[in-house]
Design a protein around this motif. Structure first.
Motif, short mmCIF file in Angstrom:
data_model
loop_
_atom_site.label_atom_id
_atom_site.label_comp_id
_atom_site.label_asym_id
_atom_site.label_seq_id
_atom_site.Cartn_x
_atom_site.Cartn_y
_atom_site.Cartn_z
N LYS A 105 -3.84 1.37 -3.30
CA LYS A 105 -3.18 2.64 -3.58
C LYS A 105 -3.94 3.79 -2.93
O LYS A 105 -5.16 3.73 -2.75
CB LYS A 105 -3.03 2.88 -5.07
N GLN B 245 1.41 -0.36 -7.09
CA GLN B 245 1.18 -1.18 -8.28
C GLN B 245 2.47 -1.40 -9.05
O GLN B 245 2.73 -2.50 -9.55
CB GLN B 245 0.11 -0.54 -9.18
N SER C 79 -5.04 7.42 -3.62
CA SER C 79 -5.22 8.42 -4.67
C SER C 79 -5.22 9.81 -4.05
O SER C 79 -5.36 9.96 -2.82
CB SER C 79 -6.54 8.18 -5.40
N SER D 33 0.85 -1.19 0.00
CA SER D 33 0.00 0.00 0.00
C SER D 33 0.89 1.24 0.00
O SER D 33 1.80 1.36 0.82
CB SER D 33 -0.91 -0.01 1.23
N LYS E 147 0.87 5.56 -7.77
CA LYS E 147 1.04 4.30 -8.49
C LYS E 147 2.19 3.46 -7.95
O LYS E 147 2.50 2.40 -8.51
CB LYS E 147 1.29 4.61 -9.97
#
Length: 136
Positions: free
Chosen positions: A34, A14, A36, A7, A11
């Motif tokens: 993630k 990922q 944002s 986490s 990005k």
């Protein structure tokens, strides 16, 4: 098998998982959450809690977050009391790879967390000094 959640802000999570899977292949026990730009801490907590509840099993979950005090880390912290989780901050690619490879043969999530932490710390090296000292 121990599950691993990465986490981080933007990005990063990922991309760390994508990069790790280039080395280790596709993993069935690896997940991403993630943060944002517009996510609140409560939204992050809900997202992490929902994921952890859906993947939870008795083997435990190792959560790797980008930085101490950041929303991904803070949102994960609340899970320590109710689920069998360990949380490490400062995630880097060697830590994700370590978690992938060691999660298959490590019995407890706390043992896995200790090993991954050491592997992450060992991967931070001043390469110039290392090379220069080897030449001497």
């Amino acid at each position: 098998m121990i599950k691993v959640v990465v986490s981080a802000h933007g990005k990063l999570a990922q991309e760390l998982v994508n990069s790790a899977e280039v080395v280790a292949g596709k993993q069935s026990n690896l997940y991403v959450v993630k943060k944002s730009d517009n996510d609140s801490l409560v939204q992050m907590q809900n997202r992490i809690n929902n994921l952890l509840k859906s993947i939870n099993d008795e083997d435990g979950i190792l959560i790797l977050t980008d930085m101490i005090g950041g929303s991904p880390c803070s949102a994960s912290a609340s899970t320590c009391r109710s689920l069998n989780t360990e949380i490490l901050s400062g995630v880097n690619l060697p830590m994700v790879l370590s978690a992938i490879f060691l999660s298959k043969n490590t019995k407890t999530v706390s043992d896995l967390a200790e090993k991954v932490l050491l592997d992450g710390q060992k991967s931070i090296i001043n390469v110039k000094k290392m090379l220069f000292n080897k030449i001497k």
